[in-house]
Enzyme design. Structure first.
Site, PDB file in Angstrom:
ATOM      1  N   LYS A  15      73.122 151.416  62.685  1.00 38.45           N
ATOM      2  CA  LYS A  15      72.526 152.692  62.370  1.00 38.45           C
ATOM      3  C   LYS A  15      73.707 153.710  62.440  1.00 38.45           C
ATOM      4  O   LYS A  15      74.850 153.593  62.610  1.00 38.45           O
ATOM      5  CB  LYS A  15      71.650 152.988  63.872  1.00 38.45           C
ATOM      6  CG  LYS A  15      70.421 152.061  63.790  1.00 38.45           C
ATOM      7  CD  LYS A  15      69.811 152.107  65.256  1.00 38.45           C
ATOM      8  CE  LYS A  15      68.694 151.628  65.464  1.00 38.45           C
ATOM      9  NZ  LYS A  15      67.887 151.709  66.831  1.00 38.45           N
ATOM     10  N   TYR A  32      59.552 152.569  60.735  1.00 39.09           N
ATOM     11  CA  TYR A  32      59.396 152.763  62.093  1.00 39.09           C
ATOM     12  C   TYR A  32      57.830 153.086  62.401  1.00 39.09           C
ATOM     13  O   TYR A  32      57.539 153.513  63.341  1.00 39.09           O
ATOM     14  CB  TYR A  32      60.140 153.838  62.842  1.00 39.09           C
ATOM     15  CG  TYR A  32      61.685 153.499  62.996  1.00 39.09           C
ATOM     16  CD1 TYR A  32      61.711 152.165  63.904  1.00 39.09           C
ATOM     17  CD2 TYR A  32      62.780 153.803  62.660  1.00 39.09           C
ATOM     18  CE1 TYR A  32      62.947 151.659  64.368  1.00 39.09           C
ATOM     19  CE2 TYR A  32      63.936 153.375  63.200  1.00 39.09           C
ATOM     20  CZ  TYR A  32      63.988 152.413  63.943  1.00 39.09           C
ATOM     21  OH  TYR A  32      65.372 151.914  64.245  1.00 39.09           O
ATOM     22  N   PHE A  87      59.050 159.344  71.311  1.00 37.02           N
ATOM     23  CA  PHE A  87      60.390 159.498  70.568  1.00 37.02           C
ATOM     24  C   PHE A  87      60.378 159.277  69.174  1.00 37.02           C
ATOM     25  O   PHE A  87      61.406 159.493  68.380  1.00 37.02           O
ATOM     26  CB  PHE A  87      61.250 158.290  71.118  1.00 37.02           C
ATOM     27  CG  PHE A  87      60.802 157.059  71.006  1.00 37.02           C
ATOM     28  CD1 PHE A  87      61.029 156.208  69.956  1.00 37.02           C
ATOM     29  CD2 PHE A  87      59.921 156.271  72.091  1.00 37.02           C
ATOM     30  CE1 PHE A  87      60.555 155.019  69.635  1.00 37.02           C
ATOM     31  CE2 PHE A  87      59.711 155.061  71.849  1.00 37.02           C
ATOM     32  CZ  PHE A  87      59.824 154.318  70.568  1.00 37.02           C
ATOM     33  N   ARG A 127      68.377 139.191  67.923  1.00 37.23           N
ATOM     34  CA  ARG A 127      67.837 140.101  68.871  1.00 37.23           C
ATOM     35  C   ARG A 127      68.615 139.832  70.146  1.00 37.23           C
ATOM     36  O   ARG A 127      68.956 140.652  70.910  1.00 37.23           O
ATOM     37  CB  ARG A 127      66.518 139.603  69.234  1.00 37.23           C
ATOM     38  CG  ARG A 127      65.270 140.074  68.317  1.00 37.23           C
ATOM     39  CD  ARG A 127      64.988 141.574  68.159  1.00 37.23           C
ATOM     40  NE  ARG A 127      64.790 142.327  69.287  1.00 37.23           N
ATOM     41  CZ  ARG A 127      64.199 143.590  69.076  1.00 37.23           C
ATOM     42  NH1 ARG A 127      64.084 144.273  68.077  1.00 37.23           N
ATOM     43  NH2 ARG A 127      64.035 144.269  70.329  1.00 37.23           N
ATOM     44  N   THR A 140      66.853 146.982  74.128  1.00 33.42           N
ATOM     45  CA  THR A 140      66.962 148.463  73.715  1.00 33.42           C
ATOM     46  C   THR A 140      67.757 149.494  74.220  1.00 33.42           C
ATOM     47  O   THR A 140      68.495 150.191  73.501  1.00 33.42           O
ATOM     48  CB  THR A 140      65.459 148.741  73.528  1.00 33.42           C
ATOM     49  OG1 THR A 140      64.588 147.637  72.834  1.00 33.42           O
ATOM     50  CG2 THR A 140      65.423 150.038  72.789  1.00 33.42           C
ATOM     51  N   ARG A 167      74.794 146.151  71.973  1.00 28.58           N
ATOM     52  CA  ARG A 167      74.269 147.242  72.629  1.00 28.58           C
ATOM     53  C   ARG A 167      75.016 147.339  74.119  1.00 28.58           C
ATOM     54  O   ARG A 167      75.321 148.544  74.544  1.00 28.58           O
ATOM     55  CB  ARG A 167      72.791 147.331  72.909  1.00 28.58           C
ATOM     56  CG  ARG A 167      72.262 147.486  71.479  1.00 28.58           C
ATOM     57  CD  ARG A 167      70.802 147.313  71.403  1.00 28.58           C
ATOM     58  NE  ARG A 167      69.856 147.855  70.268  1.00 28.58           N
ATOM     59  CZ  ARG A 167      68.710 147.559  69.964  1.00 28.58           C
ATOM     60  NH1 ARG A 167      67.924 146.604  70.859  1.00 28.58           N
ATOM     61  NH2 ARG A 167      68.233 148.251  68.833  1.00 28.58           N
ATOM     62  N   ASN A 225      71.737 153.240  69.943  1.00 32.41           N
ATOM     63  CA  ASN A 225      71.893 152.008  70.255  1.00 32.41           C
ATOM     64  C   ASN A 225      72.458 151.106  69.111  1.00 32.41           C
ATOM     65  O   ASN A 225      72.279 149.822  69.307  1.00 32.41           O
ATOM     66  CB  ASN A 225      70.572 151.438  71.027  1.00 32.41           C
ATOM     67  CG  ASN A 225      69.373 151.369  70.177  1.00 32.41           C
ATOM     68  OD1 ASN A 225      69.679 151.811  68.834  1.00 32.41           O
ATOM     69  ND2 ASN A 225      68.432 150.869  70.651  1.00 32.41           N
ATOM     70  N   HIS A 232      69.546 148.022  64.610  1.00 34.01           N
ATOM     71  CA  HIS A 232      68.120 147.422  64.507  1.00 34.01           C
ATOM     72  C   HIS A 232      68.217 146.101  63.901  1.00 34.01           C
ATOM     73  O   HIS A 232      68.810 145.605  63.331  1.00 34.01           O
ATOM     74  CB  HIS A 232      67.253 148.375  63.543  1.00 34.01           C
ATOM     75  CG  HIS A 232      66.193 147.713  63.158  1.00 34.01           C
ATOM     76  ND1 HIS A 232      64.767 148.051  63.893  1.00 34.01           N
ATOM     77  CD2 HIS A 232      65.722 146.714  62.127  1.00 34.01           C
ATOM     78  CE1 HIS A 232      64.070 147.224  63.320  1.00 34.01           C
ATOM     79  NE2 HIS A 232      64.169 146.556  62.390  1.00 34.01           N
ATOM     80  N   GLU A 238      60.122 144.252  56.556  1.00 32.36           N
ATOM     81  CA  GLU A 238      61.067 145.061  56.747  1.00 32.36           C
ATOM     82  C   GLU A 238      62.108 144.917  55.482  1.00 32.36           C
ATOM     83  O   GLU A 238      62.756 145.633  54.851  1.00 32.36           O
ATOM     84  CB  GLU A 238      61.782 145.020  57.901  1.00 32.36           C
ATOM     85  CG  GLU A 238      60.981 145.692  59.168  1.00 32.36           C
ATOM     86  CD  GLU A 238      61.712 145.484  60.564  1.00 32.36           C
ATOM     87  OE1 GLU A 238      61.282 146.162  61.563  1.00 32.36           O
ATOM     88  OE2 GLU A 238      62.771 144.668  60.644  1.00 32.36           O
TER      89      GLU A 238
HETATM   90  N1  UDP Z   1      64.004 154.375  70.870  1.00 34.69           N
HETATM   91  C1  UDP Z   1      64.298 155.772  71.492  1.00 34.69           C
HETATM   92  N2  UDP Z   1      63.695 156.007  72.872  1.00 34.69           N
HETATM   93  C2  UDP Z   1      62.888 155.137  73.428  1.00 34.69           C
HETATM   94  C3  UDP Z   1      62.696 153.943  72.925  1.00 34.69           C
HETATM   95  C4  UDP Z   1      63.155 153.584  71.752  1.00 34.69           C
HETATM   96  O1  UDP Z   1      64.949 156.636  70.929  1.00 34.69           O
HETATM   97  O2  UDP Z   1      62.514 155.487  74.684  1.00 34.69           O
HETATM   98  C5  UDP Z   1      64.717 154.204  69.636  1.00 34.69           C
HETATM   99  C6  UDP Z   1      65.833 153.103  69.742  1.00 34.69           C
HETATM  100  O3  UDP Z   1      66.624 153.590  68.722  1.00 34.69           O
HETATM  101  C7  UDP Z   1      65.224 151.883  69.484  1.00 34.69           C
HETATM  102  C8  UDP Z   1      64.153 152.426  68.362  1.00 34.69           C
HETATM  103  O4  UDP Z   1      63.654 153.697  68.782  1.00 34.69           O
HETATM  104  O5  UDP Z   1      65.959 150.862  68.953  1.00 34.69           O
HETATM  105  C9  UDP Z   1      63.129 151.331  68.166  1.00 34.69           C
HETATM  106  O6  UDP Z   1      62.325 151.197  69.171  1.00 34.69           O
HETATM  107  P1  UDP Z   1      62.030 149.704  69.858  1.00 34.69           P
HETATM  108  O7  UDP Z   1      61.301 149.719  71.046  1.00 34.69           O
HETATM  109  O8  UDP Z   1      61.459 149.075  68.631  1.00 34.69           O
HETATM  110  O9  UDP Z   1      63.530 149.010  70.180  1.00 34.69           O
HETATM  111  P2  UDP Z   1      64.477 148.051  69.310  1.00 34.69           P
HETATM  112  O10 UDP Z   1      63.314 146.985  68.640  1.00 34.69           O
HETATM  113  O11 UDP Z   1      65.400 148.665  68.332  1.00 34.69           O
HETATM  114  O12 UDP Z   1      65.048 147.150  70.428  1.00 34.69           O
HETATM  115 MG    MG Z   2      61.871 147.360  67.313  1.00 32.56          MG
END
Ligand code: UDP
Ligand code: MG
Length: 139
Positions: A9, A49, A57, A85, A91, A102, A112, A115, A126
């Site tokens: 990112k 997304y 968010f 993952r 996250t 992270r 964070n 992705h 994706e």
């Molecule tokens: N995100 C955010 N606020 C939140 C949750 C997620 O800004 O409360 C952002 C963060 O950058 C995250 C992305 O949205 O990586 C996608 O969220 P997801 O729950 O899919 O998390 P990931 O799969 O990236 O762990």
């Molecule tokens: Mg996700």
């Protein structure tokens, strides 16, 4: 063999952490089979997304991911999706374990760093958003 889409990112690229992040995945045995740097436009960010379109968010997330260039990578390997993952960590960096990307470098839940696809179905979707079949190497 599985494939997972990883995005390095804007925060990670700006902080000079791209090499470290790629290295962490490589050390888990994952292989780079496609890679490109790009500046996401709003339309592609919203598609990537789309699952989060109704979240509070969402708009900030789209702004963030389109704010400066990212690096998109396809990693291939046995159980690549789960391995990616686990290597990324939770996250929210505050909850991510030490030793994860992270957990070690993330600043907050938005910034964070990475992705990674969350299922094989999502990974296929994706990957097709970011790469054509000709851009994916078999070696
Ligand atoms: N995100 C955010 N606020 C939140 C949750 C997620 O800004 O409360 C952002 C963060 O950058 C995250 C992305 O949205 O990586 C996608 O969220 P997801 O729950 O899919 O998390 P990931 O799969 O990236 O762990
Ligand atoms: Mg996700």
């Amino acid at each position: 063999m599985e494939q997972s889409l990883v995005l390095i990112k804007p925060d990670a690229v700006q902080r000079g952490l791209a090499g470290t992040i790629i290295s962490r995945f490589e050390r888990q045995g994952l292989k780079v089979v496609a890679m490109k740097m790009l500046h996401l436009d709003k339309a592609l960010a919203q598609r990537h997304y789309a699952i989060h379109w109704d979240k509070p968010f969402f708009n900030d997330l789209v702004k963030f991911i389109t704010s400066s260039p990212i690096i998109a990578i396809i990693f291939e390997g046995d159980r690549a999706i789960e391995t990616v993952r686990q290597t990324m960590g939770a996250t929210d960096p505050a909850k991510a374990k030490s030793g994860t990307i992270r957990g070690d470098f993330g600043l907050n839940i938005q910034h964070n760093l990475v992705h990674g696809s969350d299922s094989s179905e999502t990974a296929k979707k994706e990957i097709s958003l970011f790469f054509t079949p000709e851009e994916i190497f078999d070696y």
